[in-house]
Design a protein around this motif. Structure first.
Motif, mmCIF file in Angstrom:
data_model
loop_
_atom_site.group_PDB
_atom_site.id
_atom_site.type_symbol
_atom_site.label_atom_id
_atom_site.label_comp_id
_atom_site.label_asym_id
_atom_site.label_seq_id
_atom_site.Cartn_x
_atom_site.Cartn_y
_atom_site.Cartn_z
ATOM 1 N N TYR A 50 -35.069 43.271 -10.167
ATOM 2 C CA TYR A 50 -36.126 42.367 -9.719
ATOM 3 C C TYR A 50 -36.418 42.560 -8.233
ATOM 4 O O TYR A 50 -37.577 42.522 -7.797
ATOM 5 N N ASP A 54 -39.981 43.774 -6.668
ATOM 6 C CA ASP A 54 -40.659 42.904 -5.706
ATOM 7 C C ASP A 54 -40.831 43.559 -4.336
ATOM 8 O O ASP A 54 -41.887 43.430 -3.708
ATOM 9 N N SER A 177 -36.786 30.362 -12.025
ATOM 10 C CA SER A 177 -37.854 30.461 -11.021
ATOM 11 C C SER A 177 -38.375 29.056 -10.739
ATOM 12 O O SER A 177 -39.450 28.660 -11.216
ATOM 13 N N ASP A 186 -39.013 33.054 -6.504
ATOM 14 C CA ASP A 186 -38.420 34.079 -7.372
ATOM 15 C C ASP A 186 -36.921 33.853 -7.486
ATOM 16 O O ASP A 186 -36.235 33.587 -6.493
#
Length: 531
Positions: A50, A54, A177, A186
């Motif tokens: 993740y 991101d 989240s 996030d």
């Protein structure tokens, strides 16, 4: 049996800190801080995919999220321990926790790769002041005997179980989240932000619960700190860059980084031999038993860092599990470690620590070797794919590994501070943590390089075999990439098992401390304890 939580309000703390009024609260704060700094080495593991998406991390830069923390942690640990010895261990402990909390806040709001890696390095700096002084505070707060043995067992358990707790907590946080003031945060950012209240609370509580230690005047070894830290950073950068096929071992900057790293580490040795008050006194390593324990505590984390890094990626990217399920899959590791720590704390009073650590190394080696046998199908005619079963190919070894790690961590933690004078308590524990973090960082960098190169080679081999079918005409398929990654990961696991077996042999051959001496804090040349 005396409980650690009992208090003694009529005895003031002496020069060593014995006679502390609130042993239970003191141990709780020390171990909470230690758990926080240890689990932060792995809490971001599950969030790696993740974070990569991101903040646009490359695959070869991804391990730096782990190594940036581990290297500054290990690189400044000796300085942190020395500052604690000179200015007071509680002061250094609180300073470290404060820096750690601020760095975690920065990491939680990171907007790019540089900002995140910078915050991870700053977290490592804070941990370098908090962790060695946490261990030294146990040595000065608890008198030798059963109380100190149990306190060390709890501390070592936190060190060992912290990695798995980090994975479990990281999975839960990454999978969430939450919305705060109309803004969705996030989940991976929570793996950093959660440290802010915990670190602040531990720092505040330490001011009221922990007694300050005796100060030992001295000088800080700044040249030693610089050469050691810069040398390690340069060396790991060179190893990591070499693992990227875009550069390789022949790249000029790869060679430069490796040469500079080697030169700086050589300069560190020269500096330590010449300065009046070296950061790493030779007397700390002169004891054969302690040197053996340090060596083991460098090899074991190297294997463990690598195991957690690749296994989390296999479970998520190859097996397709969610972050929360991935974290839960590591829960058996934590449970076994907690239960086993109680057993080992009793065994170490009856069996020599070198034997226990040796058995632990061999058991952990068997566990990781089992992971290296993960199945995949690379028979071109029969298809290409991966069919890994958690129950058969992961769970048995996840439960066996903490048995070996518990034996090694607890036995060697107690061995390191055996026969160490109070004045050297901080630096001795700093070396212990340095070996863990530097070993973990170097091990992950080296084994990741081996694993990624092995993975790339496997993908290229499969694509050549499938060329006639046009399978890789537009790039390798997910099945081919999955097989390649598992092949690389299992190669890494194999070398992890070799490291752990070597650690076991070193313990049996060179750590000759007797359990009778370890339990009493005695033995020839032992520093007299003040009561």
């Amino acid at each position: 049996m005396t409980d650690l939580s009992e208090t003694t309000t009529d005895a003031p703390a002496d020069a060593t800190g014995h006679g502390h009024r609130h042993l239970g609260w003191a141990l709780a704060i020390i171990c909470t801080a230690q758990l926080m700094v240890v689990l932060d080495a792995t809490i971001a593991n599950i969030a790696l995919p993740y974070i990569q998406a991101d903040l646009d991390f490359s695959a070869h830069a991804l391990p730096w999220i782990i190594t940036a923390y581990a290297l500054t942690f290990g690189g400044f640990l000796l300085l942190g321990g020395k500052v604690g010895d000179m200015l007071g261990r509680r002061k250094a402990f609180v300073f470290g926790l404060t820096v750690f909390a601020v760095a975690s806040l920065i990491g939680g709001f990171a907007q790019n790769e540089a900002m995140l890696l910078g915050s991870r390095a700053l977290q490592g700096l804070g941990a370098a002041f908090a962790s060695p002084n946490a261990l030294a505070l146990i040595n000065t707060t608890f008198e030798p005997g059963p109380k100190r043995s149990r306190a060390f067992a709890v501390y070592a358990m936190m060190s060992g179980v912290g990695a798995a707790v980090g994975l479990l907590l990281g999975g839960w946080l990454t999978g969430s989240s939450p919305e705060v003031f109309g803004t969705v945060i996030d989940g991976w950012r929570l793996t950093f932000l959660i440290n802010v209240p915990i670190g602040a609370a531990a720092a505040f509580g330490a001011l009221f619960v922990l007694s300050e230690s005796e100060r030992h005047p001295g000088r800080l070894d700044i040249p030693g700190t610089f050469t050691a830290t810069a040398g390690l950073l340069s060396l790991v950068y060179g190893i990591t860059r070499a693992g990227d096929r875009s550069y390789g071992w022949g790249d000029q900057w790869t060679v430069t980084a490796l040469v500079v790293g080697g030169a700086l580490l050589a300069a560190f040795v020269v500096v330590e031999m010449r300065v009046a008050q070296p950061m790493l006194p030779g007397r700390i390593l002169a004891n054969r038993d302690r040197a053996a324990a340090y060596s083991v505590m460098m090899l074991a984390p190297a294997a463990m860092f690598t195991m957690f890094f690749f296994l989390t990626l296999v479970i998520q990217n190859v097996m397709g599990e969610s972050p929360m399920r991935t974290g839960l899959m590591f829960l058996p590791f934590s449970v076994v470690m907690v239960v086993w720590a109680v057993v080992v704390s009793r065994l170490v009073q009856k069996v020599n620590p070198g034997i226990l650590a040796g058995i632990g190394g061999l058991v952990a080696a068997v566990a990781v070797f089992g992971m290296s046998r993960m199945p995949y199908d690379d028979a071109l005619a029969g298809g290409v794919g991966v069919d890994i079963s958690y129950a058969k190919d992961v769970l048995p070894f996840i439960m066996l590994m903490p048995v070996g790690m518990g034996l090694m961590f607890i036995s060697n933690t107690m061995s390191v501070l055996h026969r160490v004078s109070p004045a050297d308590g901080g630096i001795a524990s700093g070396v212990l943590n340095t070996m863990q973090q530097v070993g973990g960082a170097l091990g992950l960098a080296t084994l990741a390089t081996i694993a990624f190169n092995s993975s790339d080679d496997k993908v290229a081999q499969l694509c050549r075999g499938l060329a006639a079918q046009g399978t890789c005409a537009k790039g390798p398929s997910q099945e081919v990439l999955g097989v390649g990654f598992v092949h690389g990961a299992t190669t890494g696991f194999f070398w992890c098992s070799v490291m752990l077996a070597a650690a076991g042999v070193i313990s049996i051959a060179f750590n000759r401390i007797k359990h009778q001496d370890l339990g009493s804090g005695g033995g020839p040349g032992a520093a007299p304890a003040a009561h």
